[in-house]
Design an enzyme around this catalytic site. Structure first.
Site, PDB file in Angstrom:
ATOM      1  N   HIS A 293      85.395 107.202  49.401  1.00  0.00           N
ATOM      2  CA  HIS A 293      86.762 106.816  49.025  1.00  0.00           C
ATOM      3  C   HIS A 293      86.954 105.322  49.303  1.00  0.00           C
ATOM      4  O   HIS A 293      86.412 104.799  50.285  1.00  0.00           O
ATOM      5  CB  HIS A 293      87.768 107.648  49.828  1.00  0.00           C
ATOM      6  CG  HIS A 293      89.166 107.510  49.318  1.00  0.00           C
ATOM      7  ND1 HIS A 293      89.949 106.432  49.624  1.00  0.00           N
ATOM      8  CD2 HIS A 293      89.886 108.282  48.485  1.00  0.00           C
ATOM      9  CE1 HIS A 293      91.115 106.560  49.002  1.00  0.00           C
ATOM     10  NE2 HIS A 293      91.107 107.679  48.311  1.00  0.00           N
TER      11      HIS A 293
ATOM     12  N   GLU B  99      88.317 106.155  40.552  1.00  0.00           N
ATOM     13  CA  GLU B  99      89.548 105.736  41.202  1.00  0.00           C
ATOM     14  C   GLU B  99      89.585 104.212  41.260  1.00  0.00           C
ATOM     15  O   GLU B  99      89.076 103.615  42.217  1.00  0.00           O
ATOM     16  CB  GLU B  99      89.610 106.280  42.631  1.00  0.00           C
ATOM     17  CG  GLU B  99      89.666 107.775  42.732  1.00  0.00           C
ATOM     18  CD  GLU B  99      90.415 108.220  43.992  1.00  0.00           C
ATOM     19  OE1 GLU B  99      91.380 108.973  43.857  1.00  0.00           O
ATOM     20  OE2 GLU B  99      90.050 107.767  45.092  1.00  0.00           O
TER      21      GLU B  99
HETATM   22  P1  PGA Z   1      97.301 108.148  45.429  1.00  0.00           P
HETATM   23  O1  PGA Z   1      95.884 108.299  46.153  1.00  0.00           O
HETATM   24  O2  PGA Z   1      97.450 109.353  44.529  1.00  0.00           O
HETATM   25  O3  PGA Z   1      98.295 108.140  46.538  1.00  0.00           O
HETATM   26  O4  PGA Z   1      97.258 106.874  44.657  1.00  0.00           O
HETATM   27  C1  PGA Z   1      94.755 108.721  45.439  1.00  0.00           C
HETATM   28  C2  PGA Z   1      93.553 108.649  46.322  1.00  0.00           C
HETATM   29  O5  PGA Z   1      93.514 107.755  47.180  1.00  0.00           O
HETATM   30  O6  PGA Z   1      92.634 109.461  46.207  1.00  0.00           O
END
Ligand code: PGA
Length: 262
Positions: free
Chosen positions: A94, A166
């Site tokens: 992440h 992401e």
């Molecule tokens: P968020 O986080 O939906 O709060 O943007 C997503 C993530 O960090 O996996």
């Protein structure tokens, strides 16, 4: 058809009783449906009690992180081997771990391998920063993150795993700018293309690719409809039972429509 996967990443929120309350609320609002898998990623501390509380027909559990050695003198760490009977999935790489905890490409590669060795499916997060996108490095960053992380796996192991695109700039923690569906589609296609080059078309067609970054109940339907997108990794909105249930509903609707068409 690949299953839709919705992952609730609770990050460092909710103590044991708060987590239990949220599960209770979600359980009431969630139906069992074959084509959709819902995964909860609470803090390590609450995995054990939640494993006894969850209705396993509705939810599976994920860890948010673990250490790549199976055991040893590593004060403060929890290993994948300790988690193997507790969770189906683990989030690896992440951007908060890469940025705040200095996780390198090689550490992430070792964590992916350790998860697989312990029969836990990795959800590998990849994504470029705002700066990297501005400078035109998005593809290079995705290429490096994907190829390094998977380098110790066989093609069958890659086929079973999950990759979450992401973009760092779209995550609520780092600004939460809304990504455009076309940007997501392009990145997902690029990731699948990388997998195809390295492991072949069958593996690329099997691997699930999710989107994550400020997904809430108002935009989930649009994001889940993006070509090649198999689900969502949800941070902030997953802490709110109404919002997360709304995301699950959006996935049900889309799944139902697609199944009727196909
Ligand atoms: P968020 O986080 O939906 O709060 O943007 C997503 C993530 O960090 O996996």
């Amino acid at each position: 058809m690949r299953k839709t996967l919705l992952v609730a990443n609770w990050k460092m929120h909710l103590n044991t009783s708060q987590a239990s309350m949220l599960v209770h609320r979600l359980q009431e609002r969630t139906r069992i449906q074959r084509g959709i898998e819902i995964v909860l990623a609470p803090s390590l501390l609450t995995l054990q009690p939640l494993s006894m509380q969850i209705d396993r027909r509705k939810f599976r559990l994920a860890a948010q992180n673990a250490f790549y050695k199976d055991e040893g003198a590593f004060t403060g760490e929890v290993s994948f081997s300790m988690l193997r009977d507790l969770v189906h999935y683990v989030i690896v790489g992440h951007s908060e771990r890469r940025i705040y905890f200095g996780e390198t490409l090689e550490m992430i590669r070792d964590k992916v391998a350790a998860a697989v060795r312990n029969e836990i499916t990795p959800i590998l997060c990849v994504g470029e920063t705002q700066q990297e996108r501005k400078e035109g490095h998005t593809r290079q960053v995705l290429h490096d993150q994907v190829t390094t992380a998977l380098s110790n796996l066989t093609s069958n192991e890659v086929a079973d795993m999950v990759i979450a695109y992401e973009p760092v700039w779209a995550i609520s923690t780092f600004g939460g700018e809304l990504a455009k569906p076309a940007q997501i589609a392009e990145a997902i296609a690029f990731i699948r293309h990388q997998i195809e080059q390295l492991y072949g078309a069958k593996v690329a067609a099997a691997v699930r690719v999710l989107y994550g970054g400020s997904v809430d109940e108002t935009i989930a339907g649009g994001y889940l409809a993006v070509e090649g997108c198999d689900g969502a990794l949800v941070g902030g909105a997953s802490l709110n039972p109404y919002k997360f249930a709304g995301i699950i509903d959006a996935a049900y609707r889309l799944r139902h429509e697609t199944e009727q068409e196909g």
